[in-house]
Design a protein around this motif. Structure first.
Motif, PDB file in Angstrom:
ATOM      1  N   VAL A 153      -2.705   5.055  -3.247  1.00 53.23           N
ATOM      2  CA  VAL A 153      -3.912   5.786  -2.588  1.00 53.23           C
ATOM      3  C   VAL A 153      -3.461   7.411  -2.949  1.00 53.23           C
ATOM      4  O   VAL A 153      -2.021   7.912  -2.700  1.00 53.23           O
ATOM      5  CB  VAL A 153      -4.113   5.541  -1.174  1.00 53.23           C
ATOM      6  CG1 VAL A 153      -5.145   6.503  -0.764  1.00 53.23           C
ATOM      7  CG2 VAL A 153      -4.526   4.038  -0.890  1.00 53.23           C
ATOM      8  N   SER A 154      -4.252   8.337  -3.349  1.00 57.46           N
ATOM      9  CA  SER A 154      -4.295   9.741  -3.590  1.00 57.46           C
ATOM     10  C   SER A 154      -5.463  10.379  -3.248  1.00 57.46           C
ATOM     11  O   SER A 154      -6.488   9.807  -3.397  1.00 57.46           O
ATOM     12  CB  SER A 154      -3.848   9.806  -5.097  1.00 57.46           C
ATOM     13  OG  SER A 154      -3.503  11.147  -5.148  1.00 57.46           O
ATOM     14  N   ARG A 155      -5.274  11.404  -2.779  1.00 58.24           N
ATOM     15  CA  ARG A 155      -6.471  12.416  -2.255  1.00 58.24           C
ATOM     16  C   ARG A 155      -6.877  13.028  -3.735  1.00 58.24           C
ATOM     17  O   ARG A 155      -8.136  13.208  -3.651  1.00 58.24           O
ATOM     18  CB  ARG A 155      -6.057  13.515  -1.464  1.00 58.24           C
ATOM     19  CG  ARG A 155      -5.765  12.980  -0.198  1.00 58.24           C
ATOM     20  CD  ARG A 155      -5.355  14.374   0.833  1.00 58.24           C
ATOM     21  NE  ARG A 155      -4.291  15.130   0.330  1.00 58.24           N
ATOM     22  CZ  ARG A 155      -4.016  16.313   0.887  1.00 58.24           C
ATOM     23  NH1 ARG A 155      -4.471  16.929   1.706  1.00 58.24           N
ATOM     24  NH2 ARG A 155      -2.771  17.087   0.011  1.00 58.24           N
ATOM     25  N   THR A 161       0.939   5.432  -0.103  1.00 54.98           N
ATOM     26  CA  THR A 161      -0.122   6.543   0.050  1.00 54.98           C
ATOM     27  C   THR A 161       0.524   7.775  -0.601  1.00 54.98           C
ATOM     28  O   THR A 161       1.882   7.556  -0.755  1.00 54.98           O
ATOM     29  CB  THR A 161      -0.364   6.722   1.608  1.00 54.98           C
ATOM     30  OG1 THR A 161       0.869   6.941   2.290  1.00 54.98           O
ATOM     31  CG2 THR A 161      -1.293   5.880   2.285  1.00 54.98           C
ATOM     32  N   GLY A 162      -0.157   8.669  -0.918  1.00 57.39           N
ATOM     33  CA  GLY A 162       0.495   9.732  -1.442  1.00 57.39           C
ATOM     34  C   GLY A 162       1.148   9.479  -2.817  1.00 57.39           C
ATOM     35  O   GLY A 162       2.176  10.190  -3.080  1.00 57.39           O
ATOM     36  N   LEU A 177       0.862  -1.325   0.039  1.00 59.51           N
ATOM     37  CA  LEU A 177       0.147  -0.077  -0.020  1.00 59.51           C
ATOM     38  C   LEU A 177       1.091   1.147  -0.043  1.00 59.51           C
ATOM     39  O   LEU A 177       1.521   1.530   0.802  1.00 59.51           O
ATOM     40  CB  LEU A 177      -0.983   0.016   1.158  1.00 59.51           C
ATOM     41  CG  LEU A 177      -1.850   1.221   1.577  1.00 59.51           C
ATOM     42  CD1 LEU A 177      -2.800   1.408   0.409  1.00 59.51           C
ATOM     43  CD2 LEU A 177      -2.374   1.224   2.869  1.00 59.51           C
TER      44      LEU A 177
END
Length: 72
Positions: free
Chosen positions: A64-66, A31-32, A29
């Motif tokens: 995962v990204s916003r 993130t960013g 996983l």
């Protein structure tokens, strides 16, 4: 990847004598995912999965990204 210098850097890192077998069949996983460091890590893992994984035991990547638009 459209930059030959970046491509050669990814290839260089992906072929370093690291314990890559520790990642075989694992899920990672990240993130960013649209950030600089995360995107380079993703490119390295994807390179290994596509070009160097002879045993079919690549790494599953969850990024995962916003920002959905940047993650495209």
């Amino acid at each position: 990847m459209n930059n030959t210098i970046y491509e050669s850097d990814i290839e260089y890192v992906a072929e370093l004598p690291v314990a890559w077998s520790d990642f075989a069949g694992k899920t990672v996983l990240i993130t960013g995912a649209t950030g600089m460091i995360a995107s380079v890590i993703i490119d390295i893992l994807m390179y290994r999965n596509l070009r160097l994984d002879a045993n079919g035991q690549g790494v599953n990547i969850i990024a995962v990204s916003r920002d959905e638009a940047k993650a495209g």
